[in-house]
Design an enzyme around this catalytic site. Structure first.
Site, PDB file in Angstrom:
ATOM      1  N   GLU A 128     -11.383 -21.975 -39.764  1.00 25.43           N
ATOM      2  CA  GLU A 128     -11.456 -23.223 -41.301  1.00 25.43           C
ATOM      3  C   GLU A 128     -10.751 -24.573 -40.638  1.00 25.43           C
ATOM      4  O   GLU A 128     -10.019 -25.060 -41.747  1.00 25.43           O
ATOM      5  CB  GLU A 128     -10.880 -22.371 -42.054  1.00 25.43           C
ATOM      6  CG  GLU A 128     -11.409 -21.159 -42.619  1.00 25.43           C
ATOM      7  CD  GLU A 128     -10.696 -20.629 -44.036  1.00 25.43           C
ATOM      8  OE1 GLU A 128     -10.349 -21.659 -44.901  1.00 25.43           O
ATOM      9  OE2 GLU A 128     -10.925 -19.229 -44.151  1.00 25.43           O
ATOM     10  N   HIS A 174      -2.499 -18.152 -43.963  1.00 25.89           N
ATOM     11  CA  HIS A 174      -2.608 -17.269 -43.555  1.00 25.89           C
ATOM     12  C   HIS A 174      -0.866 -17.378 -42.416  1.00 25.89           C
ATOM     13  O   HIS A 174      -0.568 -18.321 -42.451  1.00 25.89           O
ATOM     14  CB  HIS A 174      -3.293 -17.267 -42.668  1.00 25.89           C
ATOM     15  CG  HIS A 174      -4.848 -16.946 -42.923  1.00 25.89           C
ATOM     16  ND1 HIS A 174      -5.783 -16.131 -42.927  1.00 25.89           N
ATOM     17  CD2 HIS A 174      -5.667 -16.785 -44.304  1.00 25.89           C
ATOM     18  CE1 HIS A 174      -6.964 -15.915 -43.033  1.00 25.89           C
ATOM     19  NE2 HIS A 174      -6.815 -16.985 -44.352  1.00 25.89           N
TER      20      HIS A 174
END
Length: 581
Positions: A294, A565
């Site tokens: 990402e 995350h």
């Protein structure tokens, strides 16, 4: 054969591409800011509680009007640039390769296999570095400032002195002085261009560093200032990297046994079963390869490359395809978001885009990046390794799409290795990692959990389909609570993950068959939460002379407040039978 650095065949096409993008960028940036000004993260809401109640609506109203007007004014120019940009994508190679020149021409090339043991460190992390407006839908903002801070955080962690060990639970500061460190810090985000004169000197007190205990005297202790508060309101200045261009570079040297003592002795960590593990507030100091997901924003990718390249000399970024390209039928507005950094030279690389994306995921060129690196050589053969990173389809309801993508991953890896294989090589590792967007505990993900790829690659955290090792923790944070005090700093997040009762509040729960949250199907099993970030390895494709064992598996809390995350790391110890070389 060395890779060409530019993604285009010649400078003329590269120049046209740059021109088209700069015609597009102002309009794109104004649209991004127009949306972002209407979206507020929970952290910003907390920090604005002391403001007058009318300031927030005024900020949104006038910001929206100003950026809308600028967007409309620049749209005609952007349209011209867009019409130039689209056809050029057919000529673009799906990544940019950057290699930093060093004074050591044999950096990463090892020659001596006297004892035949070496360790290699790997890290994977999802950073959610989307354009700022899109990142805010994940309760994350300030993408440029986060990229700047994440890059510096990784570099400072991996370049810390080797004789320092983390001791976040210690109540005393043996041989260390917090005051000395605060006095010696140069400036926010600084990294000394020369090695520190004392074991722990050079840590930046502005970053969320935990207590560090030095095995020899003269060390210092870092501050616990949280990173999320640093970046809010500093995005404008954080875009300029203050890393010195000739910052001290950690290289592997020219001896295959450089880490053999560590490889034999292992690390000070907990151990359950056959896998040493730990939850650490620092990135491991001996990382060789970094895989990020990402990293969609081009400027954020450039910042990461500039900051990481003094330590990781070989970088693949802006990975993926754009517009209409190849087998991908839908128009791609974003690249794959993959980013790869290595201390070792890249010999070959390949990218494949998934053809079956759906919904919002179809707007990005998600796929598989396969890389072949040279980690050494001896008089007879080159020593190489394979590293594969991916980001699978995201929506929870589309398990069949992820399952099909895993099948493609297995095929593409086999095809790449068949083409890249040479007879004069010793293959010492084969890694697959990334954000798989499914876990090994949710009944909803049972189809993906049974995929045959887990027969080819070993998952150290997994007992079998639907069953995790008892020491495992989830890696997906609950976005609404990611700025709570219990998880806002590396140390507090570490403590929360180690406590099962607290962990339940901040890690995303398993998904039941009805699509809602559920508890584990087996009563009494430890509560882990959703672990969707994977680090796998296999031995079947290695040279017959090689064997591998896990030296350590790490859940890293260093990026608390900077992403939703939890990064994971793994260190493999590779043994080579030198008698048969």
């Amino acid at each position: 054969m060395a890779l060409r650095e530019s993604p285009f065949a010649n400078g003329f096409i590269a120049g046209l591409h740059s021109l088209s993008w700069w015609l597009i960028f102002p309009c794109f940036w104004f649209m991004d800011r127009m949306i972002a000004v209407c979206l507020t993260t929970t952290l910003e809401k907390k920090q604005r509680r002391e403001e007058e109640c009318y300031l927030g609506p005024l900020r949104v109203f006038f910001g929206l009007l100003i950026f809308l007007a600028l967007f409309v004014l620049t749209a005609p120019v952007a349209l011209i640039g867009f019409l130039m940009w689209v056809p050029l994508q057919a000529t673009r190679r799906p990544f940019i390769y950057s290699q930093r020149t060093t004074t050591n021409p044999e950096e990463g090339a090892v020659k001596n296999l006297a004892e035949g043991r070496e360790g290699f460190g790997f890290v994977t992390a999802n950073l959610c570095l989307l354009p700022d407006s899109l990142a805010r839908f994940n309760n994350l903002g300030h993408s440029q400032a986060r990229a700047n801070l994440i890059g510096k955080t990784i570099v400072q962690s991996v370049n810390r002195p080797q004789n320092c060990v983390v001791s976040p639970s210690s109540d005393t500061m043996s041989h260390c002085s917090r005051d000395n460190l605060l006095a010696s810090s140069l400036y926010y985000g600084s990294i000394d261009s020369q090695p520190p004169s004392r074991p722990c000197l050079g840590f930046d007190s502005s970053l969320p560093l935990e207590e560090v205990v030095c095995e020899s005297g003269g060390g210092e202790v870092g501050s616990n200032t949280n990173a999320a508060n640093i970046i809010v309101g500093t995005e404008q200045n954080a875009g300029e990297s203050d890393i010195a261009p000739d910052a001290a570079e950690v290289t592997k040297g020219n001896n295959f046994n450089q880490n053999s003592d560590r490889c034999k002795a292992g690390w000070k960590s907990q151990k359950l079963g056959d896998v040493p593990w730990e939850i650490s507030p620092l990135f491991p100091a001996n990382i060789d390869f970094v895989c990020l997901q990402e990293v969609f924003d081009k400027r954020a990718a450039q910042k990461l490359k500039d900051i990481l390249s003094p330590t990781f000399s070989h970088v693949l970024y802006d990975v993926g395809i754009y517009a209409f390209h190849g087998c991908c039928s839908s128009f791609k507005f974003f690249n794959s978001g993959l980013f790869f950094a290595s201390r070792y030279p890249v010999l070959d690389a390949s990218f494949h885009c998934y053809p079956n994306g759906r919904g919002e995921d179809a707007l990005a060129a998600k796929g598989l990046l396969s890389v072949k690196v040279q980690v050494g050589r001896n008089s007879q053969k080159n020593i190489v390794g394979y590293f594969n990173c991916t980001h699978l389809h995201a929506p929870e309801a589309d398990g069949e799409i992820r399952n099909a993508q895993l099948t493609l991953v297995s095929k593409w890896i086999s095809d790449f290795q068949a083409l890249a294989k040479r007879d004069d090589e010793i293959v010492v590792f084969d890694i697959l990692c990334g954000d798989f967007n499914f876990d090994n505990c949710s009944p909803y993900d049972s189809h993906e959990q049974k995929h045959k790829i887990f027969d080819d690659y070993r998952d150290p955290c997994r007992v079998g389909p639907g069953q995790e090792e008892p020491w495992v923790t989830g890696t997906l944070l609950e976005q609404p609570t990611m700025y709570d005090e219990e998880v806002l700093t590396p140390e507090s997040l570490q403590r929360s993950l180690e406590n099962e009762a607290v962990r339940r509040r901040f890690i995303a729960p398993p998904v039941g068959l009805d699509g809602g949250s559920c508890d584990y199907p087996e009563p009494g099993a430890p509560w882990v939460g959703r672990r969707i970030d994977y680090m796998l390895y296999r031995e079947a494709t290695l040279s017959q002379l090689c064997k591998t064992e896990i030296e350590e598996f790490t859940f890293i809390t260093r990026l608390a407040g900077l992403t939703d995350h939890i990064p994971v790391g793994m260190r493999l110890c590779v043994s080579v039978n030198t008698e048969d070389l």
